[in-house]
Design a protein around this motif. Structure first.
Motif, PDB file in Angstrom:
ATOM      1  N   SER A 182       9.553 -23.940 -23.181  1.00  0.00           N
ATOM      2  CA  SER A 182       9.252 -22.565 -23.598  1.00  0.00           C
ATOM      3  C   SER A 182      10.133 -21.612 -22.619  1.00  0.00           C
ATOM      4  O   SER A 182      10.161 -22.210 -21.504  1.00  0.00           O
ATOM      5  CB  SER A 182       7.672 -22.448 -23.555  1.00  0.00           C
ATOM      6  OG  SER A 182       7.387 -22.531 -22.280  1.00  0.00           O
ATOM      7  N   ALA A 184       8.402 -19.591 -20.933  1.00  0.00           N
ATOM      8  CA  ALA A 184       7.621 -19.167 -19.899  1.00  0.00           C
ATOM      9  C   ALA A 184       7.654 -20.123 -18.638  1.00  0.00           C
ATOM     10  O   ALA A 184       7.224 -19.516 -17.320  1.00  0.00           O
ATOM     11  CB  ALA A 184       5.866 -19.788 -20.382  1.00  0.00           C
ATOM     12  N   PHE A 185       8.732 -20.986 -18.624  1.00  0.00           N
ATOM     13  CA  PHE A 185       9.110 -21.947 -17.559  1.00  0.00           C
ATOM     14  C   PHE A 185       9.581 -20.971 -16.315  1.00  0.00           C
ATOM     15  O   PHE A 185       9.653 -21.093 -15.306  1.00  0.00           O
ATOM     16  CB  PHE A 185      10.088 -22.820 -17.846  1.00  0.00           C
ATOM     17  CG  PHE A 185      11.615 -22.419 -17.958  1.00  0.00           C
ATOM     18  CD1 PHE A 185      12.344 -22.368 -16.609  1.00  0.00           C
ATOM     19  CD2 PHE A 185      12.009 -21.533 -19.100  1.00  0.00           C
ATOM     20  CE1 PHE A 185      13.744 -21.869 -16.809  1.00  0.00           C
ATOM     21  CE2 PHE A 185      13.485 -21.258 -18.925  1.00  0.00           C
ATOM     22  CZ  PHE A 185      14.026 -21.302 -17.941  1.00  0.00           C
ATOM     23  N   GLY A 209      -3.540 -25.287 -18.917  1.00  0.00           N
ATOM     24  CA  GLY A 209      -3.092 -24.581 -19.993  1.00  0.00           C
ATOM     25  C   GLY A 209      -1.586 -24.892 -20.247  1.00  0.00           C
ATOM     26  O   GLY A 209      -0.877 -23.947 -20.190  1.00  0.00           O
ATOM     27  N   ALA A 210      -1.342 -25.891 -20.167  1.00  0.00           N
ATOM     28  CA  ALA A 210       0.081 -26.259 -19.977  1.00  0.00           C
ATOM     29  C   ALA A 210       0.970 -26.114 -21.228  1.00  0.00           C
ATOM     30  O   ALA A 210       2.239 -26.349 -21.215  1.00  0.00           O
ATOM     31  CB  ALA A 210       0.017 -27.745 -19.593  1.00  0.00           C
ATOM     32  N   CYS A 211       0.480 -26.344 -22.443  1.00  0.00           N
ATOM     33  CA  CYS A 211       1.161 -26.521 -23.900  1.00  0.00           C
ATOM     34  C   CYS A 211       2.046 -25.207 -23.913  1.00  0.00           C
ATOM     35  O   CYS A 211       1.651 -24.031 -23.627  1.00  0.00           O
ATOM     36  CB  CYS A 211       0.146 -26.795 -24.939  1.00  0.00           C
ATOM     37  SG  CYS A 211       0.971 -26.441 -26.653  1.00  0.00           S
ATOM     38  N   PRO A 212       3.347 -25.330 -24.410  1.00  0.00           N
ATOM     39  CA  PRO A 212       4.208 -26.387 -24.908  1.00  0.00           C
ATOM     40  C   PRO A 212       4.714 -27.330 -23.829  1.00  0.00           C
ATOM     41  O   PRO A 212       5.254 -28.443 -23.944  1.00  0.00           O
ATOM     42  CB  PRO A 212       5.241 -26.158 -25.735  1.00  0.00           C
ATOM     43  CG  PRO A 212       5.339 -24.609 -25.419  1.00  0.00           C
ATOM     44  CD  PRO A 212       4.001 -24.181 -24.695  1.00  0.00           C
ATOM     45  N   GLY A 214       6.287 -25.780 -20.592  1.00  0.00           N
ATOM     46  CA  GLY A 214       7.358 -25.225 -19.673  1.00  0.00           C
ATOM     47  C   GLY A 214       7.155 -25.418 -18.135  1.00  0.00           C
ATOM     48  O   GLY A 214       8.092 -25.654 -17.287  1.00  0.00           O
ATOM     49  N   TRP A 215       5.887 -25.136 -17.547  1.00  0.00           N
ATOM     50  CA  TRP A 215       5.434 -25.287 -16.321  1.00  0.00           C
ATOM     51  C   TRP A 215       5.723 -26.770 -15.886  1.00  0.00           C
ATOM     52  O   TRP A 215       6.029 -27.039 -14.857  1.00  0.00           O
ATOM     53  CB  TRP A 215       4.091 -24.671 -15.899  1.00  0.00           C
ATOM     54  CG  TRP A 215       4.185 -23.013 -16.034  1.00  0.00           C
ATOM     55  CD1 TRP A 215       5.206 -22.424 -16.659  1.00  0.00           C
ATOM     56  CD2 TRP A 215       3.234 -22.207 -15.526  1.00  0.00           C
ATOM     57  NE1 TRP A 215       4.857 -21.034 -16.582  1.00  0.00           N
ATOM     58  CE2 TRP A 215       3.713 -20.795 -15.897  1.00  0.00           C
ATOM     59  CE3 TRP A 215       2.400 -22.042 -14.460  1.00  0.00           C
ATOM     60  CZ2 TRP A 215       3.174 -19.766 -15.331  1.00  0.00           C
ATOM     61  CZ3 TRP A 215       1.631 -21.296 -14.154  1.00  0.00           C
ATOM     62  CH2 TRP A 215       1.941 -19.923 -14.521  1.00  0.00           C
ATOM     63  N   ASP A 230      -4.642 -29.187 -21.821  1.00  0.00           N
ATOM     64  CA  ASP A 230      -4.628 -28.098 -22.575  1.00  0.00           C
ATOM     65  C   ASP A 230      -5.356 -28.776 -23.798  1.00  0.00           C
ATOM     66  O   ASP A 230      -5.495 -30.033 -24.287  1.00  0.00           O
ATOM     67  CB  ASP A 230      -3.016 -27.808 -23.021  1.00  0.00           C
ATOM     68  CG  ASP A 230      -2.868 -26.417 -23.822  1.00  0.00           C
ATOM     69  OD1 ASP A 230      -3.707 -26.082 -24.865  1.00  0.00           O
ATOM     70  OD2 ASP A 230      -2.103 -25.372 -23.283  1.00  0.00           O
ATOM     71  N   ASP A 266      -1.538 -21.008 -16.773  1.00  0.00           N
ATOM     72  CA  ASP A 266      -0.837 -20.001 -17.473  1.00  0.00           C
ATOM     73  C   ASP A 266      -1.922 -19.794 -18.848  1.00  0.00           C
ATOM     74  O   ASP A 266      -1.441 -19.389 -19.875  1.00  0.00           O
ATOM     75  CB  ASP A 266       0.514 -20.208 -18.018  1.00  0.00           C
ATOM     76  CG  ASP A 266       1.355 -19.102 -18.529  1.00  0.00           C
ATOM     77  OD1 ASP A 266       0.972 -18.023 -18.338  1.00  0.00           O
ATOM     78  OD2 ASP A 266       2.345 -19.544 -19.048  1.00  0.00           O
TER      79      ASP A 266
HETATM   80  C1  SAM Z   1       0.898 -19.278 -22.755  1.00  0.00           C
HETATM   81  S1  SAM Z   1       0.430 -20.745 -22.970  1.00  0.00           S
HETATM   82  C2  SAM Z   1       0.932 -21.783 -21.586  1.00  0.00           C
HETATM   83  C3  SAM Z   1       2.536 -21.827 -21.389  1.00  0.00           C
HETATM   84  C4  SAM Z   1       2.967 -23.056 -20.676  1.00  0.00           C
HETATM   85  N1  SAM Z   1       2.823 -22.325 -19.427  1.00  0.00           N
HETATM   86  C5  SAM Z   1       4.349 -23.238 -20.639  1.00  0.00           C
HETATM   87  O1  SAM Z   1       5.275 -23.010 -19.961  1.00  0.00           O
HETATM   88  O2  SAM Z   1       4.899 -23.627 -21.821  1.00  0.00           O
HETATM   89  C6  SAM Z   1      -1.151 -20.776 -22.946  1.00  0.00           C
HETATM   90  C7  SAM Z   1      -2.182 -22.055 -23.276  1.00  0.00           C
HETATM   91  O3  SAM Z   1      -3.324 -21.865 -22.740  1.00  0.00           O
HETATM   92  C8  SAM Z   1      -3.934 -22.790 -23.492  1.00  0.00           C
HETATM   93  N2  SAM Z   1      -5.521 -22.688 -23.513  1.00  0.00           N
HETATM   94  C9  SAM Z   1      -6.292 -21.506 -23.864  1.00  0.00           C
HETATM   95  N3  SAM Z   1      -7.441 -21.653 -23.316  1.00  0.00           N
HETATM   96  C10 SAM Z   1      -7.379 -22.998 -22.909  1.00  0.00           C
HETATM   97  C11 SAM Z   1      -8.824 -23.754 -22.247  1.00  0.00           C
HETATM   98  N4  SAM Z   1      -9.985 -23.121 -22.122  1.00  0.00           N
HETATM   99  N5  SAM Z   1      -8.323 -24.811 -21.736  1.00  0.00           N
HETATM  100  C12 SAM Z   1      -6.986 -25.469 -21.962  1.00  0.00           C
HETATM  101  N6  SAM Z   1      -6.074 -24.653 -22.427  1.00  0.00           N
HETATM  102  C13 SAM Z   1      -6.199 -23.458 -22.875  1.00  0.00           C
HETATM  103  C14 SAM Z   1      -3.522 -22.330 -25.029  1.00  0.00           C
HETATM  104  O4  SAM Z   1      -3.626 -23.678 -25.850  1.00  0.00           O
HETATM  105  C15 SAM Z   1      -1.978 -22.410 -24.675  1.00  0.00           C
HETATM  106  O5  SAM Z   1      -1.199 -23.612 -24.862  1.00  0.00           O
END
Ligand code: SAM
Length: 339
Positions: A182, A184-185, A209-212, A214-215, A230, A266
């Motif tokens: 993503s 977001a990296f 909150g790692a998905c998808p 990037g970090w 996530d 994130d």
């Molecule tokens: C902006 S995305 C993260 C992008 C990520 N940093 C990247 O680099 O790809 C935010 C993420 O927070 C997750 N999220 C939101 N609330 C959450 C929770 N309570 N526990 C775990 N993940 C959560 C969402 O599922 C989403 O994947």
């Protein structure tokens, strides 16, 4: 005089509002047509979330030829810092349309100042290091006057680490990476640069909150061991990396008693919930370093930053920076490291 640079003109009114919570209103003045706010009086050791960068204790150098301005800058540097201090030199123009510009007049002025400083036995360093370098910033305004901020290294370190930047005018772009899961990296890369503190091979990173992914991708590329959490799965190829453990669960419920190197988040959630993460990971000193994005809903909630600032004041063992990154949209990043 002190100057605070906003990301663009749209952010300037919010920056003014934020400053009003810390500084007397009559000491704050928006500069017309520029993403810039002037502040009189002391701004030592304040945190400003909605600014990319500050020029503290700046003085004006009158409009003139580039050569005259370079001479004036060098003479001010000689008056303020000895040539045993290495210097981080940043020169940029500020414009309404393009915000921060480092080419054209700024590049020529920087070149001249650099050469003259070298001739006077000053060492201008390529890297940024507020712990050991003096910080010299020259900002050229459209009317060609220059505002010059000179901080000797002790002062930069003790009083202004929270508001100065490794990038001229606080502006940077992080290169695209088509393999990253993503965009977001870019946030975690910029945050490390702002802190001047980087993930090291073998360190443990908890990515909330790692998905998808990037970090996590950035941390894995740095040779770290990653615990990714996530509610949704990270990109499949990351799951095959034996340096990554993935837990499909609520990040706020995830706990570990083992101290870790980095806690990074994130998560999309209300800003108040990020205060919970500060309690869980930072107040307890479970992590040595942290990067948490604080995401806003609309434009009405920036005053919550005051709660973060109060919290930051109590984190005596950490160096903390609250900063809007270039890659942040309607969000601010809270980051820090154990001193
Ligand atoms: C902006 S995305 C993260 C992008 C990520 N940093 C990247 O680099 O790809 C935010 C993420 O927070 C997750 N999220 C939101 N609330 C959450 C929770 N309570 N526990 C775990 N993940 C959560 C969402 O599922 C989403 O994947």
């Amino acid at each position: 005089m002190n100057f605070f640079i906003a990301k663009n003109l749209d952010w300037t009114p919010y920056l003014v509002d934020e400053l009003k919570d810390t500084v007397e209103t009559e000491n704050i003045q928006k500069v017309k047509g520029l993403p810039l706010v002037k502040v009189e009086g002391s701004v030592e050791n304040i945190q400003v979330g909605l600014s990319l960068c500050a020029l503290p204790e700046a003085q004006e150098i009158e409009a003139g030829s580039i050569g005259e301005q370079a001479d004036a800058i060098v003479s001010q540097v000689q008056d303020h810092i000895g040539n045993d201090d290495g210097i981080n030199l940043q020169v940029f123009s500020l414009s309404e349309k393009f915000c921060v510009i480092t080419s054209g007049r700024a590049e020529i002025l920087r070149d001249k100042v650099h050469k003259k400083l070298k001739r006077s036995q000053y060492i201008v360093k390529r890297n940024y290091d507020p712990d050991s370098l003096a910080q010299v910033q020259a900002m050229i305004l459209p009317n060609r006057e220059v505002h010059l901020s000179i901080l000797e290294s002790e002062k930069a370190k003790a009083s202004y680490k929270g508001v100065i930047s490794p990038f001229a005018g606080g502006f940077t772009t992080i290169k695209d990476d088509k393999d990253a899961p993503s965009r977001a990296f870019k946030k975690i890369i910029e945050a490390q640069k702002v802190m001047n503190c980087f993930m090291q091979p073998g360190e443990t990173v908890v990515d909330l909150g790692a998905c998808p992914g990037g970090w996590s991708y950035v941390a894995l590329n740095r040779g770290c061991k990653v615990i990714a959490i996530d509610r949704s799965e990270v990109r499949e190829d990351l799951l095959y990396d034996d340096q990554l453990e993935f837990y499909k669960t609520d990040a706020f419920q995830f706990k570990t008693n083992e101290p870790i190197d980095w806690a990074i988040s994130d998560i999309i959630c209300m800003p108040e919930r990020i205060l919970e993460l500060v309690e869980t990971w930072v107040v307890t000193k479970l992590c040595r370093r942290f990067v948490f994005t604080i995401k806003f809903q609309g434009q009405d909630h920036y005053s919550i930053l005051n709660e973060f600032k109060e919290k930051v004041d109590s984190l005596n063992d950490y160096e903390v920076i609250l900063r809007q990154l270039n890659v942040n949209k309607n969000e601010v990043t809270l980051m820090g490291y154990l001193r």
